[in-house]
Write a protein that holds these residues in place. Structure first.
Motif, PDB file in Angstrom:
ATOM      1  N   HIS A  66       0.662  -1.153  -0.404  1.00  8.64           N
ATOM      2  CA  HIS A  66      -0.190  -0.175   0.443  1.00  8.64           C
ATOM      3  C   HIS A  66       0.677   1.384   0.389  1.00  8.64           C
ATOM      4  O   HIS A  66       1.547   1.496   1.084  1.00  8.64           O
ATOM      5  N   ARG A  67       1.364   1.922  -1.049  1.00  5.66           N
ATOM      6  CA  ARG A  67       1.415   3.451  -1.170  1.00  5.66           C
ATOM      7  C   ARG A  67       0.544   4.625  -0.518  1.00  5.66           C
ATOM      8  O   ARG A  67      -0.613   4.659  -0.980  1.00  5.66           O
ATOM      9  N   ASP A  70      -0.334   8.133  -2.623  1.00  4.00           N
ATOM     10  CA  ASP A  70      -2.407   7.615  -3.587  1.00  4.00           C
ATOM     11  C   ASP A  70      -2.914   7.074  -2.971  1.00  4.00           C
ATOM     12  O   ASP A  70      -4.009   6.489  -3.662  1.00  4.00           O
ATOM     13  N   HIS A  72      -2.496   3.965  -3.057  1.00  5.73           N
ATOM     14  CA  HIS A  72      -2.644   3.299  -4.467  1.00  5.73           C
ATOM     15  C   HIS A  72      -2.143   1.491  -3.323  1.00  5.73           C
ATOM     16  O   HIS A  72      -1.050   1.538  -3.464  1.00  5.73           O
ATOM     17  N   THR A  73      -2.750   0.501  -3.953  1.00  4.79           N
ATOM     18  CA  THR A  73      -3.202  -0.980  -3.218  1.00  4.79           C
ATOM     19  C   THR A  73      -2.928  -2.314  -4.148  1.00  4.79           C
ATOM     20  O   THR A  73      -3.471  -2.310  -5.056  1.00  4.79           O
ATOM     21  N   PHE A  74      -1.305  -2.739  -3.274  1.00  3.83           N
ATOM     22  CA  PHE A  74      -1.318  -3.757  -5.261  1.00  3.83           C
ATOM     23  C   PHE A  74      -1.851  -4.933  -4.219  1.00  3.83           C
ATOM     24  O   PHE A  74      -0.572  -5.289  -3.397  1.00  3.83           O
ATOM     25  N   ARG A 122      10.104  -1.080  -8.350  1.00  9.28           N
ATOM     26  CA  ARG A 122       8.603   0.102  -8.850  1.00  9.28           C
ATOM     27  C   ARG A 122       8.613   0.903  -7.127  1.00  9.28           C
ATOM     28  O   ARG A 122       8.102   1.616  -8.176  1.00  9.28           O
ATOM     29  N   TYR A 123       9.397   0.712  -6.150  1.00 13.53           N
ATOM     30  CA  TYR A 123       8.603   0.826  -4.929  1.00 13.53           C
ATOM     31  C   TYR A 123       9.784   1.760  -4.232  1.00 13.53           C
ATOM     32  O   TYR A 123       9.252   2.354  -3.440  1.00 13.53           O
ATOM     33  N   GLU A 260       1.972  -7.382 -11.474  1.00  9.46           N
ATOM     34  CA  GLU A 260       2.120  -6.517 -10.301  1.00  9.46           C
ATOM     35  C   GLU A 260       0.073  -6.798 -10.839  1.00  9.46           C
ATOM     36  O   GLU A 260      -0.544  -6.995 -11.931  1.00  9.46           O
ATOM     37  N   PRO A 262      -3.990  -6.122  -9.073  1.00 15.27           N
ATOM     38  CA  PRO A 262      -5.243  -5.529  -8.084  1.00 15.27           C
ATOM     39  C   PRO A 262      -5.316  -6.407  -6.842  1.00 15.27           C
ATOM     40  O   PRO A 262      -5.370  -7.967  -7.192  1.00 15.27           O
ATOM     41  N   HIS A 274      -7.803  -6.734   2.036  1.00 11.66           N
ATOM     42  CA  HIS A 274      -7.354  -6.796   0.457  1.00 11.66           C
ATOM     43  C   HIS A 274      -6.750  -8.467   0.789  1.00 11.66           C
ATOM     44  O   HIS A 274      -5.697  -8.603   1.634  1.00 11.66           O
ATOM     45  N   ASN A 420       2.820   3.914   4.173  1.00 10.43           N
ATOM     46  CA  ASN A 420       3.527   2.471   3.620  1.00 10.43           C
ATOM     47  C   ASN A 420       3.185   1.456   4.273  1.00 10.43           C
ATOM     48  O   ASN A 420       4.135   1.636   4.728  1.00 10.43           O
TER      49      ASN A 420
END
Length: 599
Positions: A66-67, A70, A72-74, A122-123, A260, A262, A274, A420
Motif C-alpha cells: 500500500h503506497r 496516493d 495505491h494498493t497492489f 517499482r516502489y 503486479e 489488483p 485486501h 506505506n
C-alpha cells in the motif's frame, strides 16, 4: 487480557516478522532512510537465509503493498508457474496420480527473487546492494541456527546423506547435524548473492539497471543454467519413493516475470480487507468474513469474551464457516479458471451459505453453486479425502514414505513514517523438500504438488499456470488511511488462524498483540493443499487455553477435537497505522522467534 508483550507504538517505523534478525535488518533499512518497500525486501532476503526450513531464495513470495501517497494498493505475484513440459500426461506416464510433494517433479519457477526485485524497482528507493548485503553477510559469516531448523535437519539426515548429497554438503557440515543455536554458514549461498551483486554493479551506476541486471543473472544467466543442468540431468529420490529428473528448464525461468495485480477486497467491520485473487487461497478469508457477518458475528465476539458457552458457540460457528468457505476453494479457485469471485463474495451468497451452519459439526465437503453453476471436485475428494492416519505426517509440505519432514512459511510486515505498508509471505525452497542446486546453496520450490493431475478442474496442472498457493498476505485499510498489514505462516491454516485474530481486534477491541496472543484454533476437516491431501473428518485443532469446558462443548457438538497444547497455533504478525496516527506493530510469541521492532 493477558499479553506476552506490549503492542509497539511509535512514529518512525515498524517491522514485524517471523524472525528477530529479519525484523532488525528491516528496521536498520528504515533508519538508513529507506521506505517500507526497501525494508520488506531486505527482511525478506534475510528470512530466506536464517529460516531455511521455512523458506529460501528459490521459493515463492506473494506480496501486498500500500503506497500512502496516493492510496495505491497492489499485489506483486511472486508465485512461479508450472514448467512448459509439465503436463498431466507427463506425470501419468510416470505412474503418478498426485504430484510428489518433494524433489524435481514438484518444482515450479522460483518466484521469490523476482518478486522482491520487482517490489524494489517499482516502489523502493535503495540499491540492491543496500537490501541484499545483510542476507549475504549472514550466509557468509553465520547466524544462530534455530532449534527448529536443527530438528528438521535431524529428521531428514538419513535422506540427505543417502539420496541428496548436494543438500548434505550444506545442511550436514562435517557430516553432522548442526546444533540448535550454533553458528551456521552457507558459503555457497553467500557466493551466489555476491555474484548477483557483482552482476548488478557491472551494469553501471543506474539503480534500475542494476536491479534488472541481477534479475537477468538469476532468470537468464548462471542461476537458470545451474537449475536447468541439475533438474534435467540428475535424478533425485522424491516422496514417491523413486528417483526422477524434472521438467523445469532455463527457458521456463527466462520466460517468467513477477506481475503486479489488483487486490481482491471485501468490506468488513467498516474496513476494507485486501487479499490476492483466487490463484491463491486469499479470498477464502474474505468468504469467511462475509458469512460470519451474515451470522451476526459482531454480537458473538463480545459475548465470547465473557462466557465459556458463548466462546464455544463462536469457535463452532467460525469452524463451520471455514469448512464451507474452504469447500468453495476446492471447487472454484485456481489460476486462469473462471472463478465466480464476485458472487462468492456477495452478501446474497454469504446469506445463502450462512443458512447451512447448524448446531452440530457437519460432515463432507459442501461447495456452493454460485450463479447456479454446478461445483466440480477432484476425483480424490469426491471419493473421500485421504484420512490423516494413512500418511506419515502433515504440514507444509506433508511427510512422506521416505521420511521427509513438515515445513512451513515465513512472514514480514512493515509500515514506515509515511504510512506505506507491506505484507509478504515468502515460503518454499525448504531444505527438506528439494535438494540444493549444486553451486547455488539453495533448493527449488515444490508447489507443483498443489496441482491436480486431472483435466478440467480449476486447479488442474497446465503448463504456465500458477498453482493455487496457500500463501496469503493481507492488508486491512480504514477509510481514514489507518489500517495494518498482517499475515501468518501455516499452509491451509493461514486463512483460518487470522480469522479469530481479526474478530478479536476489529470487533472485540483487543490491540494487535492481545489479538495475536489469544488462543487460536482451526479446522482440519478440509483436505490439505499439500501431498498427499490428508484430512481429519470433522477435525478441529485447538489450543488448550480455550479451556476444558470449551473443548468439551465442541466435542459434544460432534467435532473431533485435538488439543494442540497451550501455545502452538499461528505465527501472526502485524504492522500498521492507528487511527490517531501512531504506528503500531506486534508479533507472535509462539516458537520464540517472531519479533516486532520499531520506534
Amino acid at each position: 487480557m493477558f499479553t506476552t508483550r506490549p503492542e509497539l507504538t511509535g512514529t518512525f517505523g515498524m517491522v514485524a516478522s517471523t524472525h528477530w534478525l529479519a525484523s532488525g535488518v528491516g528496521m536498520r533499512v528504515l533508519e538508513a532512510g529507506g521506505n517500507a518497500f526497501d525494508a520488506a525486501v531486505a527482511a525478506g532476503f534475510v528470512v530466506s537465509v536464517v529460516e531455511p526450513h521455512l523458506c529460501g531464495p528459490g521459493g515463492d513470495a506473494p506480496i501486498i503493498g500500500h503506497r500512502a501517497s496516493d492510496g495505491h494498493t497492489f499485489v506483486v505475484c511472486g508465485q512461479g508457474v508450472a514448467p512448459a513440459r509439465a503436463t498431466v500426461a507427463a506425470y501419468r506416464d510416470l505412474g503418478l496420480d498426485l504430484v510428489p510433494g518433494t524433489g524435481h517433479l514438484a518444482a515450479v519457477v522460483p518466484g521469490a527473487f523476482g518478486a522482491w526485485l520487482d517490489l524494489l524497482a517499482r516502489y523502493g528507493t535503495m540499491r540492491l546492494q543496500d537490501v541484499l548485503a545483510p542476507a549475504a553477510a549472514y550466509a557468509r559469516d553465520g547466524f544462530p541456527l534455530l532449534p527448529s531448523a536443527a530438528r528438521t535437519i535431524e529428521t531428514v539426515r538419513d535422506m540427505l546423506a543417502t539420496h541428496w548429497p548436494t543438500s548434505a554438503q550444506v545442511w550436514l557440515p562435517g557430516g553432522a547435524v548442526p546444533a540448535g543455536g550454533s553458528r551456521f554458514t552457507n558459503p555457497a549461498l553467500a557466493a551466489t548473492f555476491e555474484r548477483l551483486l557483482a552482476e548488478a554493479r557491472a551494469a553501471g551506476a543506474d539503480r534500475d539497471a542494476q536491479i534488472e541486471a541481477a534479475r537477468r543473472a538469476f532468470y537468464e544467466g548462471f542461476v537458470a543454467e545451474a537449475v536447468d543442468a541439475f533438474v534435467g540431468g540428475t535424478p533425485v529420490v522424491d516422496s514417491s519413493g523413486r528417483a526422477h529428473t524434472g521438467f523445469l528448464t532455463a527457458d521456463d525461468l527466462a520466460s517468467w516475470r513477477a506481475t503486479e495485480e489488483p487486490t481482491t477486497r471485501l468490506r468488513f467491520a467498516g474496513r476494507t480487507v485486501h487479499k490476492t485473487a483466487a490463484w491463491g487461497q486469499g479470498p477464502v478469508l474474505l468468504q469467511q468474513l462475509a458469512v460470519l457477518d451474515a451470522l451476526g458475528v459482531d454480537a458473538l465476539v463480545p459475548a465470547a469474551a465473557a462466557s465459556p458457552d458463548a466462546l464455544t458457540e463462536l469457535v463452532h460457528t467460525v469452524v463451520e464457516v471455514a469448512k464451507l468457505a474452504f469447500a468453495d476453494r476446492e471447487a472454484w479457485y485456481g489460476d486462469a479458471a473462471d472463478v465466480p469471485l464476485e458472487t462468492l463474495l456477495s452478501s446474497a451468497y454469504a446469506a445463502e451459505r450462512a443458512r447451512l451452519v447448524g448446531p452440530d459439526a457437519a460432515d463432507g465437503l459442501r461447495p456452493g453453486s454460485p450463479d447456479g453453476r454446478t461445483p466440480t471436485l477432484p476425483a480424490l475428494l469426491r471419493r473421500a479425502a485421504r484420512p490423516v492416519d494413512d500418511v506419515a505426517g502433515v504440514g507444509e509440505p506433508t511427510g512422506s514414505t521416505i521420511g521427509l519432514s513438515p515445513g512451513d512459511t515465513c512472514h514480514v510486515d512493515v509500515v514506515d513514517r509515511w504510512g506505506n505498508r507491506v505484507s509478504a509471505t515468502p515460503s518454499g525452497g525448504w531444505l527438506q523438500s528439494s535438494p540444493v542446486v549444486p553451486g547455488l546453496g539453495f533448493p527449488l520450490p515444490t508447489r507443483a504438488q498443489m496441482f491436480w493431475l486431472e483435466d478440467g478442474l480449476p486447479d488442474s496442472l497446465v503448463p504456465g499456470r500458477r498453482p493455487r498457493t496457500t500463501l496469503s498476505p493481507a492488508l486491512v485499510l480504514d477509510d481514514d488511511g489507518a489500517g495494518f498489514a498482517f499475515g501468518t505462516p501455516g499452509g491451509d491454516q493461514q486463512d483460518q488462524w487470522t480469522v479469530p485474530f481479526l474478530l478479536r481486534h476489529l470487533l472485540g477491541g483487543l490491540d494487535l498483540q492481545a489479538a495475536i496472543d489469544a488462543p487460536s484454533w482451526h479446522s482440519s476437516h478440509v483436505p490439505e493443499s499439500f501431498y498427499p491431501r490428508a484430512h481429519v473428518p470433522r477435525g478441529l485443532v485447538a489450543e488448550s487455553r480455550l479451556g476444558d469446558a470449551v473443548l468439551a462443548g465442541l466435542a459434544a457438538r460432534g467435532h473431533a477435537v485435538q488439543d494442540a497444547g497451550p501455545w502452538s497455533l499461528g505465527r501472526i504478525s502485524a504492522a500498521g497505522v492507528r487511527s490517531d496516527g501512531f504506528l503500531v506493530a506486534a508479533a507472535n510469541p509462539r516458537g520464540m522467534q517472531g519479533y516486532a521492532v520499531g520506534r
